[in-house]
Write an enzyme that holds these catalytic residues in place. Structure first.
Site, PDB file in Angstrom:
ATOM      1  N   GLU A 159       0.791  -1.245   0.000  1.00 36.42           N
ATOM      2  CA  GLU A 159       0.000   0.000   0.000  1.00 36.42           C
ATOM      3  C   GLU A 159       0.821   1.292   0.000  1.00 36.42           C
ATOM      4  O   GLU A 159       0.572   2.195   0.805  1.00 36.42           O
ATOM      5  CB  GLU A 159      -0.953  -0.006   1.203  1.00 36.42           C
ATOM      6  CG  GLU A 159      -1.855  -1.225   1.241  1.00 36.42           C
ATOM      7  CD  GLU A 159      -2.855  -1.223   2.405  1.00 36.42           C
ATOM      8  OE1 GLU A 159      -2.776  -0.343   3.268  1.00 36.42           O
ATOM      9  OE2 GLU A 159      -3.738  -2.107   2.419  1.00 36.42           O
ATOM     10  N   GLU A 264      -6.020 -10.811  -1.417  1.00 41.28           N
ATOM     11  CA  GLU A 264      -6.873 -10.619  -0.225  1.00 41.28           C
ATOM     12  C   GLU A 264      -8.334 -10.552  -0.652  1.00 41.28           C
ATOM     13  O   GLU A 264      -9.074  -9.644  -0.254  1.00 41.28           O
ATOM     14  CB  GLU A 264      -6.477  -9.335   0.521  1.00 41.28           C
ATOM     15  CG  GLU A 264      -5.012  -9.296   0.917  1.00 41.28           C
ATOM     16  CD  GLU A 264      -4.602  -8.042   1.684  1.00 41.28           C
ATOM     17  OE1 GLU A 264      -5.486  -7.312   2.174  1.00 41.28           O
ATOM     18  OE2 GLU A 264      -3.391  -7.793   1.778  1.00 41.28           O
TER      19      GLU A 264
HETATM   20  C1  XIL Z   1      -6.472  -6.525   8.169  1.00 37.07           C
HETATM   21  C2  XIL Z   1      -6.808  -7.727   9.058  1.00 37.07           C
HETATM   22  O1  XIL Z   1      -7.674  -8.565   8.349  1.00 37.07           O
HETATM   23  C3  XIL Z   1      -7.438  -7.260  10.349  1.00 37.07           C
HETATM   24  O2  XIL Z   1      -7.601  -8.349  11.249  1.00 37.07           O
HETATM   25  C4  XIL Z   1      -6.575  -6.181  11.003  1.00 37.07           C
HETATM   26  O3  XIL Z   1      -7.252  -5.668  12.134  1.00 37.07           O
HETATM   27  C5  XIL Z   1      -6.289  -5.052  10.035  1.00 37.07           C
HETATM   28  O4  XIL Z   1      -5.694  -5.583   8.869  1.00 37.07           O
HETATM   29  N1  XIL Z   1      -4.978  -4.717   3.665  1.00 37.07           N
HETATM   30  C6  XIL Z   1      -4.011  -5.579   4.102  1.00 37.07           C
HETATM   31  C7  XIL Z   1      -4.311  -6.519   5.208  1.00 37.07           C
HETATM   32  O5  XIL Z   1      -2.928  -5.659   3.481  1.00 37.07           O
HETATM   33  O6  XIL Z   1      -3.184  -6.804   5.989  1.00 37.07           O
HETATM   34  C8  XIL Z   1      -5.427  -5.992   6.076  1.00 37.07           C
HETATM   35  O7  XIL Z   1      -5.737  -6.983   7.051  1.00 37.07           O
HETATM   36  C9  XIL Z   1      -6.620  -5.641   5.239  1.00 37.07           C
HETATM   37  C10 XIL Z   1      -6.281  -4.561   4.250  1.00 37.07           C
END
Ligand code: XIL
Length: 377
Positions: A159, A264
């Protein structure tokens, strides 16, 4: 006297067994997509430590790749400068090895879930460029080095680029400028020369971000640095993304010479939330509008969700020559971060396995889509 099976009969029998195995229709997404891409999921603490037995069973049966939902992020794995906390990450990697799963590391350099000490001095001022470089190198060398040969690839930077293509004003950027990205890739490669290295981000369907990521790939390559794939997080919803734009990004990254990973994936079934004062004030009507399916998902809402999932999955299958992994962000609906983001305490239905851990019809549909594709080839 030893009785021996003639070689010709043994070969014929082996061929038959292989043929039967090939003909047995796939019953899971990982089997159906076996020749195309890995099917992964993100593990939480309950799954890593085996407390969530139902979740672990779903993982073993349905997925061939795993990633840590949280335990490898810098605040978790490196809470203080001279203290690492590897227990959960170690267990996750072991679980992957025990079950023959491909393990991805998530993530090395990210502005979020980042401990303050990493980028700030004790007096609250930003660290100097030299200090930050030293810290990044220590962190990456320790974490990547520990799992050398056991983690297939790393989300090296997460990111860093905004939707308009500009760099995020993160502490990394404030201190080192754009240079923090190639440095992170260099340190990661030095720590494990065989590990694949990825750039990972969300909202990758925005034109500005797409172009900036393509440019970044070129810049890393020009400097002779390794980058194997771009991770498209793919947090989707009922009104985003525009699939044509999403597909353009897959094509653009592949054309830039890297593999693409869907890292994701989830599809929120709830109205896109713009958190306003109403919610903060506990306005019941507003919460009902934002959390409309607190008890269960009505059939029409499931149908709409299923249709969008089918569209997304068909794009991924269409580009399976370039896509090497499709990872869902969580095992079952009850585990999804979307139940708490961007609004806390909602009930979302974003994953292929429900709160009861049963496969939704989209799983069978995906298996069928893989078979259809196979038949058309
Ligand atoms: C999220 C997790 O799913 C949560 O449990 C945590 O509280 C916050 O992070 N982008 C990413 C992930 O790269 O690591 C994030 O995961 C969601 C958004």
């Amino acid at each position: 006297m030893k009785s021996r099976i003639p070689l010709s009969i043994a070969i014929a029998a082996a061929t038959l067994v292989t043929a039967c195995a090939q003909q047995r229709p796939a019953t899971t997404m990982k089997e159906a997509a076996r020749d195309r891409f890995l099917i992964g999921t993100a593990l939480n603490e309950g799954q890593i430590w085996g407390r969530d037995t139902a979740g672990v069973r779903v993982v073993r049966e349905n997925f061939n790749a795993i990633v840590a939902e949280n335990c490898m992020k810098s605040e978790a794995i490196h809470p203080e400068r001279d203290r690492y906390s590897f227990d959960s990450a170690d267990r996750l990697v072991e679980f992957g090895q025990e079950n023959g799963l491909t393990v991805t590391g998530h993530t090395l350099i990210w502005h979020s879930q980042l401990p303050r000490w990493f980028v700030y001095n004790d007096d609250g001022s930003l660290r100097s460029a030299d200090e930050l470089k030293a810290i990044m190198k220590e962190h990456i060398t320790a974490v990547v080095g520990r799992y050398k040969g056991r983690i297939k690839g790393w989300d090296v930077v997460n990111e860093a680029i905004m939707e308009d293509g500009s760099y995020r004003r993160s502490p990394f950027y404030e201190i080192l400028g754009e240079e923090f990205i190639p440095l992170a890739f260099q340190y990661a490669h030095e720590a494990d020369p065989d590990a694949e290295l990825y750039y990972n981000d969300y909202n990758m369907w925005f034109e500005g971000k797409r172009n900036a990521v393509v440019k970044l790939i070129g810049e890393l390559r020009e400097r002779g640095l390794r980058i194997d794939a771009v991770g498209m997080q793919s947090h989707m919803g009922m009104s985003h993304p525009d699939f044509a734009e999403y597909e353009k990004s897959i094509e653009a990254f592949a054309a830039a010479g890297v593999k693409v990973m869907v890292t994701e994936f989830d599809m929120s079934a709830l109205p896109t939330a713009y958190v306003g004062a109403d919610i903060a004030a506990g306005n019941a009507e507003a919460s009902q509008a934002l959390n409309p399916y607190a008890d269960s998902l009505p059939a029409e809402a499931y149908e709409a969700w299923h249709k969008r999932m089918e569209q997304a999955l068909s794009i991924m299958l269409r580009h399976s020559d370039d896509i090497t992994r499709v990872t869902f962000w969580g095992v079952s609906d009850g585990d999804s971060w979307l139940n708490n983001f961007p609004v806390r305490g909602r009930t979302d239905y974003a994953l292929p396995f429900g709160r009861d851990h049963r496969a939704k019809p989209i799983v069978a549909r995906f298996i069928e889509m893989c078979a259809e594709k196979q038949n058309n080839e």
